[in-house]
Design an enzyme around this catalytic site. Structure first.
Site, PDB file in Angstrom:
ATOM      1  N   LYS A 200       0.829  -1.216   0.000  1.00 28.09           N
ATOM      2  CA  LYS A 200       0.000   0.000   0.000  1.00 28.09           C
ATOM      3  C   LYS A 200       0.860   1.262   0.000  1.00 28.09           C
ATOM      4  CE  LYS A 200      -3.616  -2.288   2.624  1.00 28.09           C
ATOM      5  NZ  LYS A 200      -3.984  -2.514   4.018  1.00 28.09           N
ATOM      6  N   GLY A 377      -3.339  -0.705   9.967  1.00 23.03           N
ATOM      7  CA  GLY A 377      -3.555   0.710   9.625  1.00 23.03           C
ATOM      8  C   GLY A 377      -3.562   1.609  10.846  1.00 23.03           C
TER       9      GLY A 377
HETATM   10  P1  ADP Z   1       1.059  -4.589   5.932  1.00 23.39           P
HETATM   11  O1  ADP Z   1      -0.304  -5.237   6.027  1.00 23.39           O
HETATM   12  O2  ADP Z   1       2.100  -5.347   6.698  1.00 23.39           O
HETATM   13  O3  ADP Z   1       1.028  -3.136   6.232  1.00 23.39           O
HETATM   14  P2  ADP Z   1       0.714  -4.248   3.098  1.00 23.39           P
HETATM   15  O4  ADP Z   1      -0.717  -4.508   3.261  1.00 23.39           O
HETATM   16  O5  ADP Z   1       1.147  -2.891   2.709  1.00 23.39           O
HETATM   17  O6  ADP Z   1       1.529  -4.712   4.408  1.00 23.39           O
HETATM   18  O7  ADP Z   1       1.324  -5.181   1.980  1.00 23.39           O
HETATM   19  C1  ADP Z   1       1.224  -6.573   2.028  1.00 23.39           C
HETATM   20  C2  ADP Z   1       0.990  -7.121   0.659  1.00 23.39           C
HETATM   21  O8  ADP Z   1       1.971  -6.660  -0.236  1.00 23.39           O
HETATM   22  C3  ADP Z   1       1.057  -8.618   0.665  1.00 23.39           C
HETATM   23  O9  ADP Z   1      -0.202  -9.135   0.301  1.00 23.39           O
HETATM   24  C4  ADP Z   1       2.133  -8.931  -0.354  1.00 23.39           C
HETATM   25  O10 ADP Z   1       1.788 -10.041  -1.171  1.00 23.39           O
HETATM   26  C5  ADP Z   1       2.192  -7.668  -1.167  1.00 23.39           C
HETATM   27  N1  ADP Z   1       3.491  -7.551  -1.831  1.00 23.39           N
HETATM   28  C6  ADP Z   1       4.680  -7.422  -1.255  1.00 23.39           C
HETATM   29  N2  ADP Z   1       5.662  -7.414  -2.178  1.00 23.39           N
HETATM   30  C7  ADP Z   1       5.055  -7.555  -3.377  1.00 23.39           C
HETATM   31  C8  ADP Z   1       5.516  -7.662  -4.717  1.00 23.39           C
HETATM   32  N3  ADP Z   1       6.804  -7.644  -4.991  1.00 23.39           N
HETATM   33  N4  ADP Z   1       4.595  -7.776  -5.691  1.00 23.39           N
HETATM   34  C9  ADP Z   1       3.283  -7.832  -5.400  1.00 23.39           C
HETATM   35  N5  ADP Z   1       2.787  -7.759  -4.156  1.00 23.39           N
HETATM   36  C10 ADP Z   1       3.665  -7.637  -3.155  1.00 23.39           C
HETATM   37 MG    MG Z   2      -1.982  -5.343   4.707  1.00 27.73          MG
END
Ligand code: ADP
Ligand code: MG
Length: 410
Positions: A200, A377
């Protein structure tokens, strides 16, 4: 004066009172069994305290993102688990909002809990319905918010409802989350290292702006890093790049340089022609990715490079996986980072973010971190100093009035 202070559950006389506790029991459930009880365990101290003090507990939570009533999102399996963990009777009430007075009239006794069905089965929850809140509030003596993970949302149970209750405060988990996150963001120890990843990007760029003065080093992996690499002119094939963020990434790179901070970006990647084609995965030799291929994880050179950057850190904040860690073949980078951070015994290590925390739970590393936030979040918003409705609403009903919403917000 009392209206403007954030009170704790310990500030109230709970004996014989109907205490509504909004917990975050949003755990993964498959076919009735709970896959991970991290959040339930974190909810226990407040519940135990309330029971010890003779409260009649009305416990509520959401689970997942159901559209209306969807049985697989029922909180019912959690009632038994709670009953076992707390060694008390836990009744379950299905008709929470449509037939509210019914459960109250059942004459709940001291040292008993009524667990309400998933609040999101009712549209009034995410719409922040004041109408529902007023009905519920009639049967509540004291309201306690202990659901940090949803406190950034304007949802009825954390916003409109406490605005309708006079006696209100926060539970132990809320307090703990705030204390640890404050300790992290107010720390003057260095090196202070921020590790970011995940997807995100748009939501998280503000986090960089906010932490940049504190941070000495910024390590960025996962889909987040592609925006920065693109801004620097790298070829990224079909990798997931949030094009609209490239401009901001450029500005951030400049700020990072001007402030003489260090930015660490991937030097190599694990790539595939298509996400499903795990068997074709291979490592790149450098930062560029050939046309038709996409990055799904950081490469092994990058793992070493990031590890070096983490050495000697005094504070580490991590949010966001290094790749598509849900697919085991692409989880190596995320696991590597999870383990590296866990092994930094001298550092104050904090992790926040739904997916990253899930990864650390999966790798069984929770105990090795100084703090693992239950919020995704919510922790990011809190660190950025944003106003959290779930905190404001328990502070004051005079200064803060909940707004009703008709759309679900992210
Ligand atoms: P968090 O929930 O820890 O804040 P996010 O929601 O921002 O993390 O991101 C998590 C998602 O990002 C995961 O579903 C993961 O599959 C995706 N992601 C991470 N690296 C990549 C990538 N290189 N390409 C596509 N999706 C990715
Ligand atoms: Mg997430």
């Amino acid at each position: 004066m009392e209206d403007l202070t954030l009170l704790n559950i310990t500030d109230f006389d709970l004996d014989g009172k109907k205490v509504f506790i909004r917990s975050d029991l949003n755990v993964p459930i498959q076919e009735g069994s709970i896959l991970n009880s991290f959040r339930i365990k974190n909810a226990l101290p407040t519940l135990r305290y309330a029971l010890e003090k003779g409260a009649k507990v009305i416990l509520a939570s959401h689970l997942g993102r159901p559209e209306g009533v969807e049985p697989q999102y029922s909180l019912n399996p959690i009632a038994d688990v709670l009953s076992e963990m707390l060694d008390v009777d836990v009744f379950f009430e299905e008709n929470i909002l449509s037939d509210v007075p019914q459960y109250i009239s059942r004459s709940l006794k001291k040292n008993q809990i009524i667990l309400l069905e998933n609040l999101r089965f009712h549209p009034g929850e995410i719409n922040n319905s004041r109408f529902i809140a007023q009905i519920l509030a009639k049967n509540i003596d004291i309201y306690i918010n202990d659901a940090f993970g949803v406190s950034h949302r304007r949802h009825m149970s954390v916003d409109a409802l406490p605005c309708c209750v006079e006696k209100k405060g926060i539970g132990f988990l809320m307090k703990q989350e705030m204390e640890y996150l404050n300790q992290m963001k107010d720390s003057s120890e260095s090196p202070f290292v921020v590790v970011l990843g995940g997807g995100k990007v748009k939501d998280k760029l503000g986090l960089i702006e906010n932490l940049i003065d504190k941070a000495d080093k910024l390590i960025i992996g996962g889909a987040m890093s592609y925006v920065f690499l693109k801004a620097m002119g790298a070829e990224l094939g079909n990798s997931k790049v949030e094009i609209q963020c490239i401009g901001i990434a450029r500005e951030l790179i400049e700020i990072i340089e001007r402030k003489k901070k260090k930015l660490f970006l991937p030097k190599d990647h694990l790539i595939v022609p298509q996400v499903q084609k795990t068997f074709q995965a291979k490592y790149t030799k450098g930062v560029d990715i050939p046309p038709g291929w996409q990055a799904v994880d950081i490469g092994s050179q990058t793992c070493e490079y990031f590890s070096k950057a983490l050495e000697g850190a005094k504070v580490i904040f991590w949010n966001g996986p290094m790749g598509i860690f849900e697919i085991p073949e692409y989880s190596k980078g995320t696991r590597w980072i999870a383990e590296r951070i866990a092994s930094q015994n001298q550092a104050f290590t904090v992790i926040g973010g739904g997916d990253s925390v899930r990864a650390v739970n999966e790798y069984d590393k929770v105990d090795q971190y100084s703090y693992v936030s239950t919020g995704g979040g919510a922790s990011l918003s809190y660190i950025q100093g944003k106003m959290l409705p779930g905190i404001e609403s328990v502070k004051s009903k005079i200064e803060y009035i909940a707004e009703e919403y008709n759309t679900e917000e992210e």
